[in-house]
Design a protein around this motif. Structure first.
Motif, PDB file in Angstrom:
ATOM      1  N   GLU A   1       0.677  -1.308   0.051  1.00 11.56           N
ATOM      2  CA  GLU A   1      -0.005  -0.037   0.016  1.00 11.56           C
ATOM      3  C   GLU A   1       0.839   1.206   0.295  1.00 11.56           C
ATOM      4  OE1 GLU A   1      -2.880  -0.148   3.068  1.00 11.56           O
ATOM      5  OE2 GLU A   1      -3.028  -2.137   2.942  1.00 11.56           O
ATOM      6  N   ILE A   2       2.166   1.266  -0.476  1.00 13.27           N
ATOM      7  CA  ILE A   2       3.077   2.464  -0.426  1.00 13.27           C
ATOM      8  C   ILE A   2       2.325   3.296  -1.466  1.00 13.27           C
ATOM      9  CG2 ILE A   2       5.529   3.205  -0.630  1.00 13.27           C
ATOM     10  CD1 ILE A   2       6.302   0.534   0.566  1.00 13.27           C
ATOM     11  N   GLU A   3       2.404   4.374  -1.178  1.00 14.70           N
ATOM     12  CA  GLU A   3       1.970   5.544  -2.068  1.00 14.70           C
ATOM     13  C   GLU A   3       2.871   5.574  -3.265  1.00 14.70           C
ATOM     14  OE1 GLU A   3       1.278  10.392  -2.634  1.00 14.70           O
ATOM     15  OE2 GLU A   3       2.015   9.539  -0.627  1.00 14.70           O
ATOM     16  N   GLY A   4       2.116   5.307  -4.450  1.00 14.89           N
ATOM     17  CA  GLY A   4       2.865   5.339  -5.927  1.00 14.89           C
ATOM     18  C   GLY A   4       3.280   4.129  -6.448  1.00 14.89           C
ATOM     19  N   ARG A   5       2.814   2.720  -5.636  1.00 11.19           N
ATOM     20  CA  ARG A   5       2.868   1.344  -6.110  1.00 11.19           C
ATOM     21  C   ARG A   5       1.580   0.724  -6.067  1.00 11.19           C
ATOM     22  NH1 ARG A   5       8.153  -0.757  -5.474  1.00 11.19           N
ATOM     23  NH2 ARG A   5       7.342  -2.685  -4.476  1.00 11.19           N
ATOM     24  N   ILE A   6       0.480   1.562  -6.759  1.00 12.50           N
ATOM     25  CA  ILE A   6      -0.682   0.807  -6.663  1.00 12.50           C
ATOM     26  C   ILE A   6      -0.681  -0.347  -7.454  1.00 12.50           C
ATOM     27  CG2 ILE A   6      -1.382   2.214  -8.877  1.00 12.50           C
ATOM     28  CD1 ILE A   6      -4.300   2.427  -7.320  1.00 12.50           C
ATOM     29  N   THR A   7      -0.027  -0.680  -8.567  1.00 14.94           N
ATOM     30  CA  THR A   7       0.222  -1.850  -9.295  1.00 14.94           C
ATOM     31  C   THR A   7       0.625  -2.943  -8.454  1.00 14.94           C
ATOM     32  OG1 THR A   7       2.211  -1.301 -10.004  1.00 14.94           O
ATOM     33  CG2 THR A   7       0.424  -0.725 -11.447  1.00 14.94           C
ATOM     34  N   PHE A   8       1.245  -2.659  -7.308  1.00 13.24           N
ATOM     35  CA  PHE A   8       1.724  -3.582  -6.689  1.00 13.24           C
ATOM     36  C   PHE A   8       0.712  -4.263  -5.334  1.00 13.24           C
ATOM     37  CE2 PHE A   8       5.193  -1.868  -8.207  1.00 13.24           C
ATOM     38  CZ  PHE A   8       6.344  -2.585  -8.445  1.00 13.24           C
ATOM     39  N   ASP A   9      -0.474  -3.661  -5.552  1.00 11.45           N
ATOM     40  CA  ASP A   9      -1.520  -3.870  -4.657  1.00 11.45           C
ATOM     41  C   ASP A   9      -2.704  -4.881  -5.262  1.00 11.45           C
ATOM     42  OD1 ASP A   9      -3.134  -4.100  -2.378  1.00 11.45           O
ATOM     43  OD2 ASP A   9      -3.528  -1.899  -2.246  1.00 11.45           O
ATOM     44  N   ALA A  10      -2.795  -6.159  -4.949  1.00  7.54           N
ATOM     45  CA  ALA A  10      -4.064  -6.983  -5.466  1.00  7.54           C
ATOM     46  C   ALA A  10      -5.406  -6.387  -4.594  1.00  7.54           C
ATOM     47  CB  ALA A  10      -3.757  -8.212  -5.460  1.00  7.54           C
ATOM     48  N   GLN A  11      -5.248  -6.025  -3.525  1.00  3.82           N
ATOM     49  CA  GLN A  11      -6.499  -5.497  -2.941  1.00  3.82           C
ATOM     50  C   GLN A  11      -7.355  -4.412  -3.687  1.00  3.82           C
ATOM     51  OE1 GLN A  11      -5.287  -5.159   1.742  1.00  3.82           O
ATOM     52  NE2 GLN A  11      -3.834  -4.153   0.469  1.00  3.82           N
ATOM     53  N   ARG A  12      -6.504  -3.603  -4.598  1.00  8.98           N
ATOM     54  CA  ARG A  12      -7.329  -2.581  -5.312  1.00  8.98           C
ATOM     55  C   ARG A  12      -8.031  -3.611  -6.551  1.00  8.98           C
ATOM     56  NH1 ARG A  12      -3.548  -3.880  -8.598  1.00  8.98           N
ATOM     57  NH2 ARG A  12      -3.261  -3.415 -10.904  1.00  8.98           N
ATOM     58  N   SER A  13      -7.892  -4.810  -6.834  1.00 10.03           N
ATOM     59  CA  SER A  13      -8.266  -5.584  -8.093  1.00 10.03           C
ATOM     60  C   SER A  13      -9.256  -6.760  -7.474  1.00 10.03           C
ATOM     61  CB  SER A  13      -7.279  -5.890  -8.940  1.00 10.03           C
ATOM     62  OG  SER A  13      -6.336  -6.604  -8.514  1.00 10.03           O
ATOM     63  N   SER A  14      -8.339  -7.871  -7.089  1.00  8.30           N
ATOM     64  CA  SER A  14      -8.904  -9.075  -6.707  1.00  8.30           C
ATOM     65  C   SER A  14      -9.750  -8.914  -5.323  1.00  8.30           C
ATOM     66  CB  SER A  14      -7.678 -10.105  -6.482  1.00  8.30           C
ATOM     67  OG  SER A  14      -7.315 -10.313  -7.665  1.00  8.30           O
ATOM     68  N   GLY A  15      -9.210  -8.115  -4.522  1.00  6.09           N
ATOM     69  CA  GLY A  15      -9.992  -7.836  -3.133  1.00  6.09           C
ATOM     70  C   GLY A  15     -10.883  -6.765  -3.156  1.00  6.09           C
ATOM     71  N   ASN A  16     -11.174  -6.089  -4.396  1.00  5.48           N
ATOM     72  CA  ASN A  16     -12.036  -5.104  -4.401  1.00  5.48           C
ATOM     73  C   ASN A  16     -13.428  -5.315  -5.103  1.00  5.48           C
ATOM     74  OD1 ASN A  16     -13.165  -2.449  -4.829  1.00  5.48           O
ATOM     75  ND2 ASN A  16     -11.407  -1.712  -5.792  1.00  5.48           N
ATOM     76  N   THR A  17     -14.523  -5.295  -4.254  1.00  6.18           N
ATOM     77  CA  THR A  17     -15.718  -5.555  -4.635  1.00  6.18           C
ATOM     78  C   THR A  17     -16.310  -4.640  -5.779  1.00  6.18           C
ATOM     79  OG1 THR A  17     -16.908  -4.310  -3.168  1.00  6.18           O
ATOM     80  CG2 THR A  17     -16.317  -6.368  -2.603  1.00  6.18           C
ATOM     81  N   ASN A  18     -15.491  -3.546  -5.923  1.00  8.93           N
ATOM     82  CA  ASN A  18     -15.966  -2.307  -7.105  1.00  8.93           C
ATOM     83  C   ASN A  18     -15.197  -2.475  -8.131  1.00  8.93           C
ATOM     84  OD1 ASN A  18     -17.884  -0.565  -7.808  1.00  8.93           O
ATOM     85  ND2 ASN A  18     -16.342   1.343  -7.076  1.00  8.93           N
ATOM     86  N   ASP A  19     -14.353  -3.584  -8.433  1.00  7.11           N
ATOM     87  CA  ASP A  19     -13.472  -3.516  -9.528  1.00  7.11           C
ATOM     88  C   ASP A  19     -13.646  -5.062 -10.222  1.00  7.11           C
ATOM     89  OD1 ASP A  19     -10.875  -4.179 -11.152  1.00  7.11           O
ATOM     90  OD2 ASP A  19     -10.296  -2.255 -10.309  1.00  7.11           O
ATOM     91  N   LEU A  20     -13.442  -4.838 -11.550  1.00  6.50           N
ATOM     92  CA  LEU A  20     -13.874  -6.319 -12.307  1.00  6.50           C
ATOM     93  C   LEU A  20     -12.407  -7.160 -12.727  1.00  6.50           C
ATOM     94  CD1 LEU A  20     -16.296  -4.902 -15.026  1.00  6.50           C
ATOM     95  CD2 LEU A  20     -16.537  -5.968 -12.961  1.00  6.50           C
TER      96      LEU A  20
END
Length: 888
Positions: free
Chosen positions: A198-217
């Motif tokens: 979750e370090i700022e600027g490293r969003i592509t290293f966080d699968a919580q934004r995709s797989s773990g996100n109920t609002n992402d396909l």
């Protein structure tokens, strides 16, 4: 003509055919009898494909398939031809990388015969980067109507990741369309554990934004119902009801990493998919080791990634900035508190995988083996009693789920109970599958299976990438023709005896007839083993046609070259032809004779010399013979999955072995690179992660590295003179388990037809032989260091040994309390005795002593058998051997 005899013969033939047909029917109808592997045949429909991805079989038997670089093609069974339909324009790739995007998914509408709808999932040549689920119309002539494209759904992606795309398409029995999507996350920084950076600027290293996100396909399996106008509706029963804040209603399954291939049971609408898992080789503070999964969704659910893996093994909440480990995530109530999360904080409970397995041997599912992994899910087969098809799978596989692994190249049939829970699994086509990295597996309308095979190496245009059909033959099977000949080269007139003794028929009781065509097109013999004389010079393709009683036939070809003879190449030396000794040179002279060449052209004589550091026991061939031994490191590499990503000199996703050798030439990196083989890693050759191999021992990994590093200097001399000497000094810093190999060849002038090449090789091993390197053993236990558990009548054998100049054999052995005899025999365990050792026990298994005994040279090169004898009891567990030496 005897008409009564002719009619009777025809009646017998008819009754035989009826009997064969009844046997086939009986075999197919027996659901309890597992069919033999050799009743399944792989038929190559289209080959030399380039990264094939997914296929779809139309009701009329046409097979449509796609390749990652944009090619959309069809195979037409009517003419056996493959035709390129269209090449999609894709978002350009960085030429220095191998990406996971492109043309990924393909399916045909359930009503394809009427509406001609084709659905593809691809990366269009547009920015911002996205994956597009598009529908096209395929015209009646199988031309793609590009103007008909209707974009059903778009999924934005971070292009710099470009991996974990998913991309598989399939349908359920109610006409709902399923699409798998990957987590679109960089896996490298997490060390093969949970990518929750979750370090700022490293969003592509966080699968919580995709797989773990109920609002992402992304990191999902989506389920929609396409409508005729190009829109879609949401089926009932998806994970989140329409209108639920912070969710996407298209989501059927969330919490996936890279569900690369999916399938849906057409009777139950149960969803199956293979989950390509994370790379960690071992359990650690950051969580469990990586597992690949076969998953099953009887209903919508959350399958845990990136918080859980396998059977919901939890990861800890790791802070990538402070390096602090938090509490383990709770599978009953997962919480997504990532700053990159745009959906719900509280997630549905995590569901366990149906099957899960690591790099190492799985305790729960040991049959899947060990090594690299890339799980995928194929169809559930349903036997159709009324389907008239000569190739459909038997009833035995009714309701079996077929799964496969890209890396391990296997296919399994999985059995489920009445509640669709796992019961058992069994290997499919274990003995004759020869799967070349299966990429997609679908059932056709004929009840046969269709498979795309990616080919041997990841990221390149493989020559063995292909489309195949797997057929079942429940009736008579054709014989296989393998003709042999007493001579294949010679001067006219050349008389050759031919034979079909190597022919094979899976139906062992069949009687056969033969047809031989030696020259031209007419049958010249119907004997099983005919003689034929070739009167004229030429190269002849002799054909043997073998036919069984039911009329099934097979043709085999053997080439006969008349008008030239093989050159005779011989390496002479005045020393021993089996062993090398310290600080010596090998004098040699190569002689060549050729009946057709008046003068031997020295520029066509090629002589090379090399030291092979350590050889594979299975391919250990010391002595004056071919083939030459294979280095142990090379053998280990060829037996592993290394070649999926690395080649010797060709390009692939990883550096080739010669590049690695050149980078680390003259550096002490054996331990470092062996550790990387075992643990995996990335960064030295770009951002592609090398999978760990925790199942590889440290010693084996070091042997692999030593072999790779040897490719830099090669330590090999080419084009040596026909007479000279070579130094035997390469073994001194590499141990004494290697081989020196001197090879010579001569290619003649062709005679009256074509050039032929004769060869010879001299292979020398150390005169000190480690006992465990014995070529064969009988009633002896072999460890990595010794031979033991030796009893009366036990023996071990060393192949092709020359005893020229050898006066005695010395043994380094131990024996607890038994005196006995060790005889050396020539050619067999009962051959001539040339040495006898009456040895005394040493009093303790750990007390080893060296003893020597004379040996007689029987002349020539022989297999030596070392036979242990003691007729009186006690005569078991008599001896442990560490090494032996052949002394001058």
């Amino acid at each position: 003509m005897n008409y009564s005899y002719t009619i009777a013969k025809r009646i017998c033939s008819f009754l035989l055919l009826l009997f064969v047909a009844s046997c086939a029917s009986e075999n197919q109808d027996d659901p309890l009898k597992k069919p033999e592997d050799n009743r399944f045949t792989k038929v190559i429909l289209s080959d030399d494909l380039n990264e094939p991805m997914e296929l779809a079989v139309a009701p009329d038997g046409k097979v449509f398939f796609i390749e990652r670089h944009g090619q959309f093609s069809k195979y037409d069974p009517n003419d056996g031809q493959t035709t390129l339909i269209h090449t999609f324009a894709l978002l350009p790739e960085d030429p220095d990388e191998v990406y996971g995007n492109g043309l990924m998914g393909l399916t045909l509408d359930p009503n394809f015969q009427k509406n001609r709808f084709v659905y593809v999932y691809y990366t269009p040549d547009k920015l911002p980067a996205r994956q597009s689920l598009s529908r096209f119309v395929l015209k009646e002539n199988d031309e793609l109507d590009l103007s008909s494209e209707t974009v059903i759904l778009e999924i934005p992606i971070e292009r710099e990741v470009s991996a974990h795309t998913g991309g598989s398409l399939t349908w359920d029995k109610d006409g709902n369309l399923y699409l798998s999507t990957g987590d679109n996350t960089v896996p490298f920084a997490s060390g093969g554990y949970a990518p929750i950076d979750e370090i700022e600027g490293r969003i592509t290293f966080d699968a919580q934004r995709s797989s773990g996100n109920t609002n992402d396909l992304r990191g999902k399996v989506l389920r929609i119902h396409p409508e005729a106008d190009g829109t879609y509706t949401i089926p009932k029963g998806n994970l989140f009801p329409e209108g639920t804040e912070g969710t996407r209603p298209e989501i059927y399954v969330m919490g996936t990493r890279n569900p690369y291939r999916i399938s849906v049971d057409q009777e139950t609408s149960i969803l199956y998919w293979g989950e390509v898992g994370p790379d960690a080789g071992n359990d650690g503070d950051n969580g469990p080791r990586g597992y690949d999964e076969i998953n099953q969704a009887k209903q919508a659910g959350n399958y845990g990634w990136p918080y859980f893996v396998g059977d919901s093994k939890p990861y800890p909440d790791y802070n990538f900035e402070t390096k602090e480990l938090g509490e383990l995530f709770n599978a009953e109530k997962p919480i997504n508190e990532s700053v990159n999360n745009t959906g719900l904080r509280e997630l549905p409970p995590a569901q366990k995988a149906l099957i899960w397995y690591p790099y190492q041997q799985s305790a729960e599912f040991p049959l899947v083996g060990e090594g690299g992994r890339n799980a995928m899910a194929g169809p559930v087969y349903h036997f159709d009693e009324n389907l008239e098809s000569s190739v459909k799978f038997p009833k035995y596989y009714d309701k079996a789920l077929f799964i496969y692994d890209w890396m391990r190249s296997w296919v399994f049939a999985v059995r489920l109970d009445e509640d669709y829970n796992f019961v058992s699994m069994e290997r499919f086509m274990e003995t004759n599958g020869d799967f070349r990295r299966p990429m997609d597996l679908e059932m056709g309308p004929d009840g046969a299976f269709y498979m795309l095979e990616y080919g041997s190496v990841y990221g390149i245009d493989n020559v063995d990438a292909r489309l195949v059909r797997i057929e079942y033959n429940g009736g008579n099977r054709a014989p296989e023709s393998y003709p042999t000949a007493s001579d294949t080269v010679g001067i006219a007139p050349l008389t050759v005896k031919f034979s079909g003794e190597n022919n094979y028929d899976p139906d062992s009781d069949d009687e056969h007839s033969y047809q031989w065509i030696f020259e031209g097109t007419e049958v010249q013999s119907t004997e099983a083993s005919p003689l034929y004389t070739f009167e004229q010079h030429g190269v002849y393709q002799v054909r043997q046609i073998v036919t069984d009683a039911a009329g099934a036939e097979s043709t085999g070809i053997i080439e006969i070259k008349v008008g030239n003879t093989l050159p005779e190449v011989n390496i002479q030396t005045n020393g021993n032809r089996s062993f090398f000794f310290d600080d010596k040179t090998l004098p040699y002279e190569v002689s060549v004779k050729d009946a057709e060449d008046e003068e031997i052209a020295e520029d066509r004589v090629h002589i090379s010399f090399a030291y092979v550091p350590m050889v594979s026991r299975q391919e250990n061939t010391p002595g004056h013979q071919m083939p030459v031994p294979v280095p142990l490191g090379e053998s280990l590499i060829r037996e592993s999955d290394c070649q999926a990503c690395h080649q010797w000199t060709e390009e692939s996703v990883g550096p080739n072995f010669v590049q690695i050798a050149q980078r680390y030439e003259n550096q002490d990196v054996v331990d470092q690179l062996a550790d990387k083989i075992i643990k995996g890693g990335s960064g030295n050759w770009g951002q592609h992660y090398m999978n760990g191999h925790p199942q590889v021992s440290e010693n084996d990994a070091k042997e692999m590295v030593r072999y790779i590093l040897s490719l830099a200097g090669q330590a090999e001399l080419f084009d040596l003179p026909m007479k000279g000497s070579v130094a035997l000094n390469k073994h001194q810093d590499q141990g004494k388990r290697g081989r020196y190999v001197l090879k010579a060849s001569y290619t003649d002038g062709g005679g009256a037809i074509v050039p032929l090449t004769g060869t010879d090789a001299l292979v020398l091993r150390s005169n000190m032989v480690e006992a465990e390197d014995a070529d064969e053993v009988d009633r002896i236990g072999r460890t990595d260091k010794q031979l033991g558990s030796i009893h009366n009548g036990s023996w071990f054998m060393l192949k092709q040994i020359d005893l020229t100049g050898i006066k005695q054999i010395s043994y380094f052995y131990s024996s607890l309390n038994i005196d006995a005899t060790l005889e050396v025999r020539v050619g067999s365990p009962t051959g001539e005795v040339i040495s006898t050792l009456d040895y005394k026990n040493t009093g303790d298994w750990s007390k080893f002593i060296k003893v020597s005994t004379p040996v007689k040279d029987p002349g020539g090169i022989n297999d030596l058998y070392f036979v242990f004898k003691k007729d009186q009891e006690p005569n078991e567990h008599m001896f442990t051997l560490d090494w032996l030496t052949f002394d001058r």
